[in-house]
Design an enzyme around this catalytic site. Structure first.
Site, PDB file in Angstrom:
ATOM      1  N   LYS A   1      -4.904   2.554 -10.165  1.00 36.53           N
ATOM      2  CA  LYS A   1      -5.485   2.301  -8.847  1.00 36.53           C
ATOM      3  C   LYS A   1      -7.035   2.600  -8.671  1.00 36.53           C
ATOM      4  O   LYS A   1      -7.737   1.906  -8.295  1.00 36.53           O
ATOM      5  CB  LYS A   1      -4.731   2.933  -7.834  1.00 36.53           C
ATOM      6  CG  LYS A   1      -3.224   2.146  -7.742  1.00 36.53           C
ATOM      7  CD  LYS A   1      -2.304   3.038  -6.815  1.00 36.53           C
ATOM      8  CE  LYS A   1      -0.918   2.232  -6.958  1.00 36.53           C
ATOM      9  NZ  LYS A   1       0.385   3.001  -6.249  1.00 36.53           N
TER      10      LYS A   1
ATOM     11  N   GLN B   1       0.905   8.653  -3.721  1.00 39.15           N
ATOM     12  CA  GLN B   1       1.607   8.056  -4.733  1.00 39.15           C
ATOM     13  C   GLN B   1       3.204   8.954  -4.710  1.00 39.15           C
ATOM     14  O   GLN B   1       3.294   9.999  -4.650  1.00 39.15           O
ATOM     15  CB  GLN B   1       0.835   8.455  -6.389  1.00 39.15           C
ATOM     16  CG  GLN B   1       1.763   7.774  -7.182  1.00 39.15           C
ATOM     17  CD  GLN B   1       1.705   6.253  -7.310  1.00 39.15           C
ATOM     18  OE1 GLN B   1       0.849   5.689  -7.100  1.00 39.15           O
ATOM     19  NE2 GLN B   1       2.833   5.541  -7.660  1.00 39.15           N
TER      20      GLN B   1
ATOM     21  N   ASP C   1      -0.726   1.439   2.486  1.00 38.79           N
ATOM     22  CA  ASP C   1       0.314   0.788   1.996  1.00 38.79           C
ATOM     23  C   ASP C   1       1.321   0.176   2.993  1.00 38.79           C
ATOM     24  O   ASP C   1       2.339  -0.256   2.750  1.00 38.79           O
ATOM     25  CB  ASP C   1       1.161   2.167   1.395  1.00 38.79           C
ATOM     26  CG  ASP C   1       0.965   2.303   0.058  1.00 38.79           C
ATOM     27  OD1 ASP C   1       0.673   1.516  -0.679  1.00 38.79           O
ATOM     28  OD2 ASP C   1       0.956   3.459  -0.384  1.00 38.79           O
TER      29      ASP C   1
END
Ligand code: NDP
Length: 280
Positions: A52, A96, A119
């Site tokens: 990422k 994460q 997200d």
């Protein structure tokens, strides 16, 4: 039959986002910023985070990496998120998952303000999606919709069947398809007559995490088959769809790897640039 090339599409989107991130920097004299928070020492999570961060750099997005040790406390984790929430240079915050077991992940994620929730996991964003309003949408289902758009697959009025109802894939996927005017059925582990329902689908999205679960008998001739699953079988990566058996029946199909997977990071970058633009 067309094999949907997620790798190529994701590369195109990333190139477009680089232009958008560049325009943002020119206009506001700072880079779009994404904070990536890793808690603990899970090797798979470390790889995801590295990917990422690298994708951000390639797209001209500044990444801020934070790593807390496995034994970090709930208070430490929440304090970090709260400091990022008020950091003007941070447009998006990504934690994460999974987190170490002693931490309350929901409480930590709840500290991310909706406008920095790249997200799309927050109650505000899921609520807005459910109400067909302006929402930041979870990256994987958003990537599926983007693939359908770019391959000009008609969705409006079609019968869509989603296998799986998880909060990060199945549920938002069903809402996105509904918002795009499909007639949507969601199947899960308690669904009866699942094969028959799948067979009615013009668009079938499989997101259950069971290798090669969807067989040719479950697919209507000419259906669009989207495989979200990422499984390992006999050391090889495979999806939830038996690709070799299903491909001759489908009009469009995504492979694993190289289908939905690459779209997820592209959509994370998309959500980050979008969050920056909306915040300014
Ligand atoms: P979850 O395990 O959270 O959810 C699985 C869902 O599938 C549940 O709703 C479950 O039903 C349903 N299910 C499980 N077994 C069956 C069955 N036999 N018949 C019908 N439904 C079933 O998984 P995720 O949604 O997180 O992920 C799904 C898959 O997608 C995984 O393979 C994962 O690796 C992959 N994935 C891929 C991503 C990508 O970037 N391409 C990103 C995220 C996930 P119930 O609710 O009743 O338990």
């Amino acid at each position: 039959m067309t094999i949907i090339d997620g790798k190529k599409t994701a590369a195109e989107i990333r190139a477009e986002l680089k232009v958008r991130a560049g325009a943002f920097e020119e206009k506001y004299h700072r880079k779009v910023g994404l904070a990536v928070v890793l808690i603990g020492e899970d090797p798979a999570s470390e790889v995801y985070v590295r990917n990422k961060v690298k994708a951000c750099e390639d797209a001209g997005i500044r990444s801020f990496s934070y790593a807390l040790p496995t034994q970090a406390t709930q208070e430490e984790a929440e304090a970090l998120i709260l400091s990022l929430a008020t950091n003007e240079e941070v447009d998006g915050i990504l934690v994460q998952l999974p987190l170490p077991r002693h931490l309350n992940a929901d409480a930590i994620l709840a500290k991310i303000p909706a406008e920095k929730d790249v997200d799309g996991f927050s109650k505000e964003n899921i609520g807005a999606l459910a109400l067909n309003g302006v929402a930041t949408v979870a990256c994987t289902p958003l990537g599926v919709i983007e693939l359908l758009k770019r391959y000009q697959v008609p969705v409006s009025g079609k019968r869509a069947v989603v296998l799986g109802r998880s909060n990060i894939v199945g549920r938002p996927m069903a809402l996105l398809l509904l918002n795009a005017d499909a007639t949507v059925t969601v199947c899960h582990s308690k669904t009866e007559n699942l094969s028959e329902i799948c067979k009615e689908a013009d668009i079938l999205v499989a997101a259950i995490g069971k290798p090669k679960f969807v067989t040719a008998e479950m697919v209507k001739e000419g259906a669009v088959v989207i495989d979200v699953g990422i499984n390992r079988k006999e050391g090889k990566l495979c999806g939830d769809v038996d690709f070799e058996a299903v491909k001759d029946k489908a009009s469009f199909i995504t492979p694993v790897p190289g289908g939905v997977g690459p779209m997820t990071i592209a959509m994370l970058l998309n959500n980050t640039v979008q969050a920056a633009e909306r915040r300014q």
